[in-house]
Write a protein that holds these residues in place. Structure first.
Motif, PDB file in Angstrom:
ATOM      1  N   ASP A 102       0.809  -1.065  -0.043  1.00  8.04           N
ATOM      2  CA  ASP A 102       0.067  -0.011  -0.069  1.00  8.04           C
ATOM      3  C   ASP A 102       0.967   1.163   0.032  1.00  8.04           C
ATOM      4  O   ASP A 102       0.421   2.370  -0.703  1.00  8.04           O
ATOM      5  CB  ASP A 102      -1.003  -0.092   1.304  1.00  8.04           C
ATOM      6  CG  ASP A 102      -1.962  -1.158   1.025  1.00  8.04           C
ATOM      7  OD1 ASP A 102      -2.253  -1.397  -0.007  1.00  8.04           O
ATOM      8  OD2 ASP A 102      -2.451  -1.366   2.130  1.00  8.04           O
ATOM      9  N   LEU A 105       1.932   2.088  -3.449  1.00 12.35           N
ATOM     10  CA  LEU A 105       1.144   2.736  -4.210  1.00 12.35           C
ATOM     11  C   LEU A 105       0.927   4.234  -3.922  1.00 12.35           C
ATOM     12  O   LEU A 105       0.810   5.124  -4.758  1.00 12.35           O
ATOM     13  CB  LEU A 105      -0.466   1.946  -4.041  1.00 12.35           C
ATOM     14  CG  LEU A 105      -0.279   0.664  -4.530  1.00 12.35           C
ATOM     15  CD1 LEU A 105      -1.775   0.048  -4.229  1.00 12.35           C
ATOM     16  CD2 LEU A 105      -0.140   0.543  -6.236  1.00 12.35           C
ATOM     17  N   THR A 106       1.010   4.395  -2.599  1.00 17.85           N
ATOM     18  CA  THR A 106       0.557   5.737  -2.102  1.00 17.85           C
ATOM     19  C   THR A 106       1.850   6.852  -2.812  1.00 17.85           C
ATOM     20  O   THR A 106       1.691   7.904  -2.976  1.00 17.85           O
ATOM     21  CB  THR A 106       0.802   5.854  -0.498  1.00 17.85           C
ATOM     22  OG1 THR A 106      -0.273   4.952  -0.177  1.00 17.85           O
ATOM     23  CG2 THR A 106       0.653   7.237  -0.246  1.00 17.85           C
ATOM     24  N   ASP A 110       2.695   2.564 -10.294  1.00 11.51           N
ATOM     25  CA  ASP A 110       1.398   2.136 -10.603  1.00 11.51           C
ATOM     26  C   ASP A 110       1.553   0.610 -10.153  1.00 11.51           C
ATOM     27  O   ASP A 110       2.392  -0.159  -9.727  1.00 11.51           O
ATOM     28  CB  ASP A 110       1.692   2.025 -12.188  1.00 11.51           C
ATOM     29  CG  ASP A 110       2.753   1.198 -12.783  1.00 11.51           C
ATOM     30  OD1 ASP A 110       2.914   0.034 -12.946  1.00 11.51           O
ATOM     31  OD2 ASP A 110       3.767   1.974 -13.310  1.00 11.51           O
ATOM     32  N   LEU A 111       0.345  -0.077 -10.339  1.00  9.12           N
ATOM     33  CA  LEU A 111      -0.039  -1.574  -9.747  1.00  9.12           C
ATOM     34  C   LEU A 111       0.922  -2.379 -10.250  1.00  9.12           C
ATOM     35  O   LEU A 111       1.537  -3.172  -9.511  1.00  9.12           O
ATOM     36  CB  LEU A 111      -1.347  -1.849  -9.995  1.00  9.12           C
ATOM     37  CG  LEU A 111      -1.716  -3.107  -9.406  1.00  9.12           C
ATOM     38  CD1 LEU A 111      -1.730  -3.168  -7.970  1.00  9.12           C
ATOM     39  CD2 LEU A 111      -3.638  -3.437  -9.759  1.00  9.12           C
ATOM     40  N   VAL A 114       4.362  -2.120  -8.705  1.00 10.07           N
ATOM     41  CA  VAL A 114       4.367  -2.653  -7.255  1.00 10.07           C
ATOM     42  C   VAL A 114       4.314  -4.036  -7.195  1.00 10.07           C
ATOM     43  O   VAL A 114       5.082  -4.496  -6.489  1.00 10.07           O
ATOM     44  CB  VAL A 114       3.245  -1.823  -6.525  1.00 10.07           C
ATOM     45  CG1 VAL A 114       3.089  -2.714  -5.280  1.00 10.07           C
ATOM     46  CG2 VAL A 114       3.286  -0.330  -6.509  1.00 10.07           C
ATOM     47  N   LYS A 115       3.666  -4.639  -7.977  1.00  6.81           N
ATOM     48  CA  LYS A 115       3.494  -6.186  -8.079  1.00  6.81           C
ATOM     49  C   LYS A 115       4.850  -6.822  -8.493  1.00  6.81           C
ATOM     50  O   LYS A 115       5.360  -7.690  -7.607  1.00  6.81           O
ATOM     51  CB  LYS A 115       2.529  -6.796  -8.999  1.00  6.81           C
ATOM     52  CG  LYS A 115       1.246  -6.368  -8.669  1.00  6.81           C
ATOM     53  CD  LYS A 115      -0.072  -7.006  -9.707  1.00  6.81           C
ATOM     54  CE  LYS A 115      -1.518  -6.780  -8.976  1.00  6.81           C
ATOM     55  NZ  LYS A 115      -2.325  -7.309 -10.232  1.00  6.81           N
ATOM     56  N   ARG A 255       7.354   8.949  -6.926  1.00  4.63           N
ATOM     57  CA  ARG A 255       7.501   7.999  -8.252  1.00  4.63           C
ATOM     58  C   ARG A 255       7.937   9.072  -9.422  1.00  4.63           C
ATOM     59  O   ARG A 255       8.655   8.778 -10.253  1.00  4.63           O
ATOM     60  CB  ARG A 255       6.273   7.232  -8.536  1.00  4.63           C
ATOM     61  CG  ARG A 255       6.427   6.480  -9.451  1.00  4.63           C
ATOM     62  CD  ARG A 255       5.695   6.919 -10.881  1.00  4.63           C
ATOM     63  NE  ARG A 255       6.100   6.053 -12.192  1.00  4.63           N
ATOM     64  CZ  ARG A 255       6.186   6.477 -13.327  1.00  4.63           C
ATOM     65  NH1 ARG A 255       6.172   7.959 -13.735  1.00  4.63           N
ATOM     66  NH2 ARG A 255       6.524   5.755 -14.308  1.00  4.63           N
TER      67      ARG A 255
END
Length: 315
Positions: A102, A105-106, A110-111, A114-115, A255
């Motif tokens: 989390d 992401l904050t 992007d998702l 992060v993955k 980011r």
């Protein structure tokens, strides 16, 4: 007796890491373990009498410093001691990874990134070696006969410790020569909020200056001749980088700033994570510079950084 230094190669960007051994009342003590590699195990087997090892003290649970804790637990009779914060993280590993997800992401990632970061971060042995199963807490469970003092010095990570004898201190990553050790973005599992490395570092300065009269045994690079010089290097880098950061819009996410300054490294996402961590740390300073002023004034170092401080906070 000053502990003996053992230098072990690592596969990481930081380069070789130092571990240390000493004898206290005839008991062999190891400080940090090196990374989870076959080369490290071979070194420990060749250079230490593991049959006599009684205590393993960890300065902080980063892979290059405690990578052999589980192996030593399995192959020696030694007791493993870890920092209290790292005990919490081990016991709540899944919650820790979810909180870090989390936070990334904050920070504006992007998702997909992060993955990929979490895949890198949580891969077995990559960042977290297999945890020891039976361990004790360094701050509270050390036998008094060892006459070792534990000084919590969080900032780089939550669990950072300086482990002190009468005239020496094993400092892991909290006291390094000419290195701005990255204050890593993390979740504080005590309150499920972002761990504020900046607040922690300012508070830690009062403990770090207690090391002034000791021989410093750092986790990386050369020995340290002056605690004050090491602290001033870090503080000046902090202020220089904060002054530079002010050139970016306040609305820009960490980011976005990392992307403009370094590019996003999708092949090695940990690098982008560490740079974003630093930006968040610097912004915390810019939001509350009085905290650093008060901390450095209390330890007598503010006059040495006053001009850089003024430049960093100038409108």
């Amino acid at each position: 007796m000053i502990p003996k230094q053992h230098t072990i190669d690592t596969p990481y960007q930081i380069g070789p890491v130092h571990c240390y051994t000493t004898e206290i009342d005839g008991e062999l003590v190891l400080f940090d373990t090196g990374p989870p590699t076959e080369e490290t195990r071979s070194y420990l087997q060749t250079n230490l009498d593991l049959s006599r090892l009684k205590h393993v003290l960890i300065t902080h649970c980063h892979v290059d410093h405690y990578g052999q804790a589980r192996w030593l637990e399995q192959h020696t009779d030694a007791t493993i001691y870890v920092p209290a914060y790292d005990d919490i993280r081990m016991r709540h590993h899944k919650q820790h990874l979810e909180g870090l997800f989390d936070l990334m992401l904050t920070a504006g990632f992007d998702l997909g990134f992060v993955k990929s970061f979490m895949d890198c971060f949580s891969a077995p042995g990559n960042v977290y070696p297999v945890f020891p199963e039976n361990y004790k807490i360094a701050e509270t469970d050390l036998p008094d006969r060892l006459k070792i003092e534990i000084l919590p010095c969080p900032g780089h990570s939550q669990g950072d410790l300086a482990i002190c004898g009468e005239n020496w201190a094993v400092t892991g990553d909290v006291m390094l020569r000419q290195i701005f050790q990255t204050p890593l973005l993390d979740i504080d599992l005590k309150n499920n909020k972002r761990f504020n490395n900046y607040h922690a570092y300012c508070a830690s300065l009062a403990n770090l200056v207690k090391l002034r009269d000791k021989t410093i045994l750092p986790g990386h690079r050369e020995s340290i001749d002056s605690v004050d010089d090491s602290l001033l290097f870090y503080l000046r880098k902090l202020l220089d980088r904060a002054a530079y950061l002010k050139g970016f819009p306040k609305a820009a996410s960490p980011r976005e700033i990392v992307s403009k300054m370094f590019g996003i490294n999708r092949d090695y996402p940990f690098a982008s994570y560490s740079k974003a961590s630093e930006i968040i740390f610097l912004r915390d300073f810019l939001d509350d510079p009085d905290r650093l002023y008060e901390a450095t004034t209390a330890i007598g170092l503010f006059p040495e950084i006053a001009s850089k401080f003024d430049q960093a906070i100038a409108a």
